[in-house]
Design a protein around this motif. Structure first.
Motif, PDB file in Angstrom:
ATOM      1  N   ALA A 530       0.855  -1.190   0.000  1.00 45.89           N
ATOM      2  CA  ALA A 530       0.000   0.000   0.000  1.00 45.89           C
ATOM      3  C   ALA A 530       0.887   1.236   0.000  1.00 45.89           C
ATOM      4  O   ALA A 530       2.108   1.161   0.184  1.00 45.89           O
ATOM      5  N   VAL A 531       0.281   2.386  -0.212  1.00 48.41           N
ATOM      6  CA  VAL A 531       1.028   3.645  -0.213  1.00 48.41           C
ATOM      7  C   VAL A 531       0.138   4.756   0.343  1.00 48.41           C
ATOM      8  O   VAL A 531      -1.079   4.769   0.124  1.00 48.41           O
ATOM      9  N   GLN A 532       0.742   5.646   1.112  1.00 43.07           N
ATOM     10  CA  GLN A 532       0.123   6.918   1.504  1.00 43.07           C
ATOM     11  C   GLN A 532       0.896   8.012   0.790  1.00 43.07           C
ATOM     12  O   GLN A 532       2.123   7.947   0.702  1.00 43.07           O
ATOM     13  N   PHE A 533       0.214   9.045   0.312  1.00 44.49           N
ATOM     14  CA  PHE A 533       0.955  10.061  -0.431  1.00 44.49           C
ATOM     15  C   PHE A 533       0.376  11.461  -0.209  1.00 44.49           C
ATOM     16  O   PHE A 533      -0.803  11.642   0.119  1.00 44.49           O
ATOM     17  N   LEU A 534       1.248  12.433  -0.378  1.00 46.36           N
ATOM     18  CA  LEU A 534       0.908  13.859  -0.366  1.00 46.36           C
ATOM     19  C   LEU A 534       1.651  14.499  -1.530  1.00 46.36           C
ATOM     20  O   LEU A 534       2.881  14.382  -1.637  1.00 46.36           O
ATOM     21  N   ASP A 535       0.919  15.168  -2.416  1.00 47.62           N
ATOM     22  CA  ASP A 535       1.502  15.861  -3.562  1.00 47.62           C
ATOM     23  C   ASP A 535       1.248  17.357  -3.425  1.00 47.62           C
ATOM     24  O   ASP A 535       0.102  17.784  -3.200  1.00 47.62           O
ATOM     25  N   LEU A 536       2.290  18.159  -3.564  1.00 44.09           N
ATOM     26  CA  LEU A 536       2.200  19.624  -3.549  1.00 44.09           C
ATOM     27  C   LEU A 536       2.897  20.162  -4.787  1.00 44.09           C
ATOM     28  O   LEU A 536       3.999  19.702  -5.122  1.00 44.09           O
ATOM     29  N   ALA A 537       2.302  21.130  -5.456  1.00 42.80           N
ATOM     30  CA  ALA A 537       2.931  21.667  -6.668  1.00 42.80           C
ATOM     31  C   ALA A 537       2.358  23.039  -6.995  1.00 42.80           C
ATOM     32  O   ALA A 537       1.241  23.389  -6.599  1.00 42.80           O
ATOM     33  N   GLN A 538       3.161  23.791  -7.739  1.00 47.01           N
ATOM     34  CA  GLN A 538       2.726  25.101  -8.232  1.00 47.01           C
ATOM     35  C   GLN A 538       3.577  25.463  -9.435  1.00 47.01           C
ATOM     36  O   GLN A 538       4.774  25.137  -9.482  1.00 47.01           O
ATOM     37  N   ASN A 539       2.965  26.091 -10.436  1.00 49.30           N
ATOM     38  CA  ASN A 539       3.760  26.642 -11.530  1.00 49.30           C
ATOM     39  C   ASN A 539       3.443  28.115 -11.692  1.00 49.30           C
ATOM     40  O   ASN A 539       2.367  28.594 -11.321  1.00 49.30           O
ATOM     41  N   ARG A 540       4.400  28.852 -12.239  1.00 45.78           N
ATOM     42  CA  ARG A 540       4.324  30.309 -12.323  1.00 45.78           C
ATOM     43  C   ARG A 540       4.600  30.779 -13.737  1.00 45.78           C
ATOM     44  O   ARG A 540       5.430  30.221 -14.461  1.00 45.78           O
TER      45      ARG A 540
END
Length: 596
Positions: A530-540
């Motif tokens: 199994a996997v737990q995940f957190l994704d954070l991102a931003q583009n400018r």
């Protein structure tokens, strides 16, 4: 025809070019001086790519019983080759020649099937049936990859490299080499390999970025046991055009060290037909590598805003690429130099969108020499990107620099290029850290036409038996002279739960955290995880600053099935992500880890 419009980027001065070269050469020279000796093992700053294959004229002696196994292999559960203890790393032995300096009198090759049905673990009809249907890898296919032959002095270092080369082949599950002396004073090098299931076919379904795709595919990783790759696939997409893929690869053309690849893909966004012939570096002692490739292009370039298509262009033409690389140095510390050539004739038509990448709408040719320094070692471990299969992780520390020039029709000078990069990697106990950086410029005598940068960090810790935390961080930029945005974020670009190409810009900042869990539960030959995940991102866009309060984010959980014995993809994944900005859940599934 060459076009550059819109914004003008700051010019790259000659001083900046010289400055970057001086700094890079100083760093690499310092790394070389600080390493390369037995007493001081610190690695230099260098980078090379190390494909793993070799050839040899091997005199073989097979000591097999009537069932096709060696006498030793019938004693116990030897199909499961020795594994390292979970949660530990082991550096491969570094001694070039064993102290006993024993000469190899005989070579045995025990090419085993997929499953050892003598073991209670695999003593079921489904595994016996799989073994009967599977065509085992031919012994001479394994023999041609060996770096040691009869009559050679046995080297543990070369034996370890041979094991890595064999495990890198997509149709082999594992490989092990032992050296022993019989009562009659005969020195035997025994090579034991076990196969993977290599034939795949039929329909399959995947879902990514809110789009379901049905694939009808046939693929053979080891055609008739001769090591050739052949595949075809027809893809039916929910909201876009269907397409066909065909591929063939011969790793050893006519028994030589040359590799032949043929590819056809009429995906509107890829649109290519190509043929390539190359002689890669087949071992760490290989000195020369060269290649040539011709590609016919019929492609549609799509442009997005907010995840919606806002325009497209059609690119038609062809490209010819060739290169030559030479390296020298010690076994694990190398200086690599080479040169590349590109001839491109492409034409952009039907312009509905913006952002033609200079000078794609033109005919031009370019030449670019490069220089690199590298130090490489390998560690064997498990549970990084897979489950129980041994993973050979390269620890590469290196740097490289390249320059280039491009001319258009009539010999008119178009632009210059400058690129540089470095890799830093290391292990600290159960921690693995990889840092990579790359920067390139395309400029003429007046302006910078394009500037690209990428800085990435990867971190793994497999100390715990049941979980491997993993971190991925990326900063990337692509500043073009026409001001167009070419970097996208979405489920297809590192943030789960969002539509394809949901956000665009010329700079990206992304952080991904995963806890990869291992349950020790097995379903037939598949391991459950199994996997737990957190994704954070931003583009400018140009002129905008990053704002942590306006990040795209997603959290979720996923299921992982370790299919290492029956699939080259090794992992089947199913992820359920909650996209914070959209306030919605999205399910996606496919093959392989989402991030590596």
């Amino acid at each position: 025809m060459v076009r550059v419009s819109g914004h003008k980027l700051k010019r790259v001065s000659n001083f900046n070019v010289v400055y970057y070269l001086i700094v890079l050469i100083f760093l690499t020279f310092t790394g070389i001086c600080a390493a390369g000796t037995v007493d001081n093992p610190r690695p230099p700053l260098c980078q090379i790519s190390i494909p793993c294959k070799w050839d040899c004229n091997l005199t073989r002696k097979y000591m097999l019983d009537e069932g096709g196994r060696s006498h030793k292999s019938a004693e116990a559960d030897s199909q499961d080759l020795p594994q390292l203890n979970y949660g530990t790393f082991s550096t491969l032995p570094a001694g070039a020649i064993d102290s006993t300096a024993l000469r190899i009198d005989s070579v045995e090759i025990d090419n085993r099937n997929i499953f050892n049905t003598d073991s209670a673990r695999y003593n079921y009809w489904i595994f016996r049936m799989a073994n009967k249907l599977h065509l085992r890898t031919k012994r001479f296919i394994i023999a041609r990859e060996l770096l040691l032959r009869r009559g050679d002095i046995f080297s543990r270092q070369l034996a370890d490299e041979t094991e890595r080369n064999l495990r890198s082949l997509p149709f082999l599950w594992d490989a092990d080499i032992e050296f022993s002396r019989t009562d009659s004073s005969i020195n035997i090098m025994k090579v034991t390999t076990s196969d993977r299931w290599t034939l795949f076919g039929g329909p399959s379904v995947s879902r990514t970025a809110g789009q379901t795709m049905v694939e009808i595919r046939g693929e053979e990783l080891n055609l008739l046991g001769y090591g050739q790759y052949v595949s075809f696939g027809y893809f039916l997409r929910e909201s876009e055009d269907n397409y066909l893929e065909l591929s063939f690869m011969e790793r050893r053309l006519l028994g030589t060290r040359y590799r032949l690849s043929l590819d056809y893909n009429d995906n509107p966004e890829v649109g290519l037909k190509s043929i390539s012939l190359e002689k890669p570096f087949y071992s760490l002692d290989s000195r020369f590598s060269y290649n040539a490739q011709f590609t016919d292009i019929r492609r549609e370039d799509l442009y997005y805003s907010g995840g919606r298509k806002v325009g497209h262009n059609h690119t038609d033409g062809n490209r010819f690429e060739s290169g030559f690389m030479m390296r020298f140095g010690s076994y694990d510390s190398k200086i690599t130099t080479g040169i590349g050539y590109l001839l491109s004739r492409t034409k952009v038509s039907g312009e509905v969108g913006t952002g033609i990448s200079f000078p794609e709408d033109s005919s031009y040719y370019s030449i670019g020499p490069q220089l690199g320094f590298s130090h490489i070692k390998y560690i064997k471990t498990t549970r990084i990107n897979g489950f129980e299969r041994r993973e050979d992780v390269p620890i590469i520390n290196g740097s490289n620099v390249g320059i280039g020039w491009a001319w258009g029709e009539g010999g008119k000078k178009l632009y210059n290029t400058l690129s540089m990069g470095f890799n830093l990697a290391g292990r600290f106990g159960s921690n693995l850290i990889f840092l990579d950086a790359y920067r390139s410029f395309r400029y003429d005598e007046h302006y910078t036409l394009r500037r690209q940068s990428a800085f990435s960090l990867r971190y793994f810790n497999n100390h715990l038996l049941w979980m491997t935390p993993a971190l991925f961080a990326l900063y990337s930029e692509d500043r073009r002279g026409d001001g167009s945005n070419s970097l996208y974020l979405g489920e297809n670009n590192g943030i789960r739960g969002y539509p394809r190409n949901y956000a665009e810009g010329e700079r990206i900042l992304r952080l991904n955290l995963e806890n990869r869990c291992f349950t020790k539960i097995r379903i037939l030959s598949a391991d459950l995880g199994a996997v737990q995940f957190l994704d954070l991102a931003q583009n400018r866009h140009r002129g905008q600053n990053f704002n942590l309060g306006n990040m795209l984010w997603a959290i979720g959980v996923g299921l992982r099935l370790g299919t290492e014995r029956i699939s080259n993809a090794e992992v089947l994944r199913i992820d359920m992500a909650y996209a914070g900005q959209l306030k919605s859940w999205q399910i996606s599934f496919g093959l392989g880890q989402y991030l590596k």
